[in-house]
Design an enzyme around this catalytic site. Structure first.
Site, short mmCIF file in Angstrom:
data_model
loop_
_atom_site.label_atom_id
_atom_site.label_comp_id
_atom_site.label_asym_id
_atom_site.label_seq_id
_atom_site.Cartn_x
_atom_site.Cartn_y
_atom_site.Cartn_z
N ASP A 56 -71.73 67.78 -77.03
CA ASP A 56 -71.53 66.33 -77.12
C ASP A 56 -70.38 65.94 -76.21
O ASP A 56 -69.42 66.70 -76.04
CB ASP A 56 -71.22 65.93 -78.57
CG ASP A 56 -71.02 64.44 -78.71
OD1 ASP A 56 -72.02 63.71 -78.68
OD2 ASP A 56 -69.86 63.99 -78.82
N GLU A 58 -67.56 62.80 -75.30
CA GLU A 58 -66.94 61.51 -75.56
C GLU A 58 -66.55 60.92 -74.21
O GLU A 58 -66.03 61.62 -73.34
CB GLU A 58 -65.72 61.65 -76.46
CG GLU A 58 -66.05 62.08 -77.88
CD GLU A 58 -67.03 61.15 -78.60
OE1 GLU A 58 -66.92 59.91 -78.41
OE2 GLU A 58 -67.90 61.65 -79.33
N HIS A 197 -67.39 60.59 -83.50
CA HIS A 197 -66.78 60.32 -82.20
C HIS A 197 -65.66 61.31 -81.87
O HIS A 197 -64.73 60.99 -81.15
CB HIS A 197 -66.30 58.87 -82.10
CG HIS A 197 -67.40 57.88 -82.31
ND1 HIS A 197 -68.46 57.76 -81.42
CD2 HIS A 197 -67.66 57.01 -83.31
CE1 HIS A 197 -69.30 56.85 -81.87
NE2 HIS A 197 -68.84 56.37 -83.01
N ASP A 202 -69.23 66.10 -83.62
CA ASP A 202 -70.58 65.60 -83.34
C ASP A 202 -71.50 66.73 -82.89
O ASP A 202 -72.69 66.77 -83.25
CB ASP A 202 -70.54 64.50 -82.27
CG ASP A 202 -69.99 63.18 -82.83
OD1 ASP A 202 -69.69 63.13 -84.03
OD2 ASP A 202 -69.86 62.22 -82.05
#
Length: 241
Positions: A56, A58, A197, A202
């Site tokens: 994942d 950000e 987040h 995540d």
């Protein structure tokens, strides 16, 4: 307007900041590693035996083509359906331009953490070493892979040619009647919800979801990566609910 601002103002500034790193040993090492990667040939490989890196990102926004950046990467590596043996990866990434307060509040990252973090090139080197030899998985992979490839291009690095699975598309195939965003699916499978987040949180939640989806896909007698690719192809262009 944002596109014009990026093309004529921000893009040259990015290049000015990146240029000193283009002749470094790390840049050359990544370039050589990507170029020397064998073409993935896993069409006949069993899904239950493949290595997967569920990751994942950000980011500072949704559109890397106008200068949005990656500010953290989280990943977890699994071997097939074996949930007992897994490794994790996490790195904050130093951006080239200031990050807005809204993004800081959303991700929980601080300006100090970002300022002290490795630049994208160095963070990517570590992530690349971590995920080598595995299938990349993201939710949705279309977003994360587009962002990753655009960042590589910005840093004058070669594009990645790796096998990828989109767990959101898997969910769309298995559960056409439900919403396919991460949160509703976590609730459906009673997966403990971690703080969202945060890239590693995540990634861990997505990995738990992916394990469920993979088991269900295999139970449909979809046994190999090639069979999965053919099964999911009709769903790739479908709109998310």
């Amino acid at each position: 307007m944002q596109i014009l601002k990026y093309i004529f103002i921000e893009k040259p500034i990015y290049y000015y900041k990146i240029r000193p790193f283009l002749t470094t040993e790390t840049h050359q090492k990544i370039t050589d590693q990507i170029h020397s990667m064998p073409s993935p040939n896993i069409q006949q490989s069993k899904l239950s035996e493949l290595d997967y890196t569920i990751f994942d990102l950000e980011t500072t926004g949704f559109i890397p083509e106008i200068g949005h950046e990656i500010i953290s990467v989280g990943a977890i590596r699994l071997n097939g359906l074996d949930a007992c043996h897994r490794k994790t990866f996490y790195s904050v990434v130093q951006p080239l331009r200031p990050v807005g307060k809204q993004t800081l509040n959303l991700t929980g990252l601080t300006r100090t953490q970002l300022a002290e973090a490795p630049l994208f090139m160095d963070a990517f080197q570590d992530f690349f070493d971590f995920c080598q030899g595995s299938v990349l998985v993201a939710h949705p992979a279309k977003f994360d892979m587009r962002f990753l490839q655009t960042m590589l291009k910005r840093w004058k690095l070669p594009a990645l040619n790796v096998p990828v699975i989109d767990s959101q598309v898997m969910a769309r195939h298995l559960f056409p009647e439900v919403k396919h965003q991460l949160d509703p699916l976590l609730k459906r499978f009673n997966i403990d919800k971690r703080e969202r987040h945060h890239a590693l949180n995540d990634a861990v939640m997505t990995a738990e979801l992916f394990s469920h989806l993979l088991q269900l896909i295999i139970e449909e007698n979809v046994q190999t990566f090639g069979e999965l690719k053919n099964t999911l192809e009709p769903h790739k262009k479908a709109r998310s609910h």
